[in-house]
Scaffold this active site. Structure first.
Site: not given
Length: 567
Positions: A66, A76-77, A96, A122, A139
């Site tokens: 991902y 961010f990731d 999540i 979040y 994502f």
């Protein structure tokens, strides 16, 4: 990003993550299409189609790559950047909520872009410093694979993770004999037991209860890892060390690697479980011999101590003609061409309580016998749809005559089958000429009446009643049908209905001796019932005075009129 970044973990929303709210599957998407999943704002855009049609379920261990970004494109990731796929258990709140809902819509190899609102990510708190409050996230996810993990007992006692898919679709049943390999370890990795090529009957089990529970959910050649709680292992007592096996502590959870190598299907041929068939080699196709088929097979008959009393290669016989013992006759009807099986036949379906001199040895009284058998070939008895009308009428007549001979010999069950087959040949007569319809009607009346006589002898009174009713629908003044239906009614306690039929029969044939004698018996039974009825109701409260007065009585042995040999 650092390797220990915990996204997409559920963070502070674990309570919400455990919610199992149903969602709407997105249906079939084309590449480039986007659709909402459920009604909470989660969107899915298909980037690349997946394989097959299967999708993971809650409890499955999934593996994904991902990349996560904010709506402005800020990354961010990314598991791709780390070079390590991300693994988690679906539907357990480990990620999540948007992930749990979205990934269960994906197929293996599929690539999709999920747009996840803050409520499914979040929330108002975000995940500082990378995820701002109330952030909608995107994502890019690829589903690499997943391992199915099932709670097979539905109580958390055994979780099964498939590590190698099996073949076909069948699963072993309680009677089947399975061949397995297994390895058992404690949670700390200590080896408890290991065995290859172990054979056992599913319902009897082996080692611990978990093995028999698990193999019933497995396919041939499947390999799985079981997480076994104490109730399906060795419980509060544990297991002492013995031989090459290490002991198991009390209340220990076990990790069992189990492989189902193969199994032999075992089935009960008779409802009383006294003829059992174990298939050693599956047959070809789907067709099986019918009653009256000519079969050819190889056959070895043994006593339980291994003594061979019969051997033939090939061996031919016609089914349902009493040319072989009943258990063998019945079992062959369940086999396919090329099938190899072992039959275990109790004395009642073998040679009974008498000594039997066979080809190679004597079979003692009350012997259970074992047959090793291969069905080489068979020629089925011709079915009605393969016949022209004159053939159908001729065969129906032959079946009736065979039934009559069996009835006179006291073989009522076999006679009943002959009459039933006779009717089947001529039941559908739309294409018959008027003369052929008349011939068929005579045969149907005769076969159904004679079958009713069989059913009375077999104490199957409801079936006898139905057969007589069929005759009366064709011939409302048939005295034999009225008489036999009256007998059926008497034996199930419907005395009022029996009286109606007997009176009608006497109107048609006032001097019929059998009917008159039955009427005397009926009236005597009704008098007996009325005396008991009066005594019983004399002691009842007035509120029960309107109770059902329908007359009932205990069954009695019947003596049906002579079977019909005409037509």
């Amino acid at each position: 990003m650092e390797d220990d970044f915990d996204f997409p973990a559920a963070g502070g929303m674990n309570d919400e993550m455990m919610d199992d709210t149903p969602y709407d599957a997105p249906g079939t998407l084309k590449v480039g299409e986007e659709k909402e999943i459920g009604n909470e704002g989660l969107k899915k855009k298909l980037l690349k189609e997946g394989e097959s049609w299967e999708t993971p379920e809650n409890g499955d261990e999934v593996e994904v790559h991902y990349t996560g970004t904010l709506l402005d494109g800020t990354q961010f990731d990314s598991s791709r950047d780390r070079g390590t796929p991300f693994k988690f258990t679906l539907g357990q709140g480990q990620v999540i909520k948007g992930w749990d809902q979205g990934i269960k819509t994906m197929k293996k190899g599929e690539n999709a872009l999920f747009t996840i609102p803050a409520e499914l990510a979040y929330g108002a708190s975000g995940s500082p410093p990378t995820i701002p409050p109330n952030a909608t996230l995107q994502f890019d996810v690829q589903l690499l694979s997943w391992s199915s993990v099932k709670d097979i007992c539905k109580d958390g006692g055994i979780f099964k993770k498939i590590v190698k898919k099996g073949e076909k679709w069948e699963n072993p049943k309680d009677l089947d004999e399975v061949l397995v390999n297994y390895e058992v370890r404690l949670e700390d990795g200590t080896l408890v037991a290991k065995a290859d090529g172990v054979e056992f009957t599913v319902q009897d089990g082996h080692f611990c209860p978990a093995l028999s529970k698990a193999v019933k959910t497995m396919k041939k050649a499947e390999k799985a890892v079981l997480t076994v709680k104490p109730q399906y292992g060795f419980g509060e007592k544990g297991k002492q060390a013995s031989g090459n096996e290490t002991g198991v502590p009390a209340n220990a959870t076990l990790q069992i690697t189990l492989e189902l190598v193969s199994w032999n299907i075992v089935s009960n041929i008779t409802t009383d479980k006294k003829v059992v068939k174990k298939i050693l080699k599956e047959g070809e196709g789907y067709e099986r011999p019918n009653e009256g088929a000519i079969v050819q097979l190889t056959l070895i008959g043994k006593l339980q101590d291994g003594t061979i009393f019969f051997k033939a290669d090939p061996f031919d016989f016609k089914t349902d003609e009493e040319q072989v013992i009943d258990g063998l006759d019945r079992a062959v009807l369940t086999m396919k061409k090329g099938e190899v099986a072992v039959l275990t036949i109790a004395p009642e379906y073998a040679f009974g309580s008498s000594e039997s001199k066979q080809e190679l040895a004597v079979v003692p009284p009350n012997s259970t016998v074992i047959y090793e058998i291969e069905l080489i070939s068979f020629v089925k008895e011709k079915e009605s749809w393969d016949m022209i009308t004159p053939e159908k009428i001729e065969v129906a007549g032959k079946k009736k005559e065979e039934g009559n001979m069996l009835f006179k010999a006291g073989k009522y069950e076999r006679a009943s089958k002959r009459y039933e087959k006779g009717v089947k040949y001529i039941d559908y007569d739309a294409s018959f000429s008027e003369e052929e319809k008349k011939q068929a009607k005579v045969l149907k009346v005769s076969c159904n009446l004679n079958n009713a006589a069989c059913k009375l002898k077999m104490k199957e009174y409801k079936e006898a009643e139905k057969l007589c009713t069929k005759v009366l629908e064709m011939e409302s003044r048939n005295v034999k049908a009225l008489y036999r239906r009256a007998q059926a009614y008497i034996n199930v306690g419907d005395l009022d209905l029996a009286e109606i039929d007997i009176k009608k029969a006497l109107e048609i044939e006032p001097e019929n001796r059998d009917v008159k004698m039955e009427y005397k018996v009926l009236k005597e039974k009704m008098r007996e019932y009325n005396k008991k009825d009066a005594k019983f109701y004399g002691n009842m409260f007035a509120k029960l005075s309107g109770a059902d007065s329908k007359k009932k009585m205990a069954p009695k042995e019947v003596a049906p009129m002579t079977i019909d040999s005409k037509a």
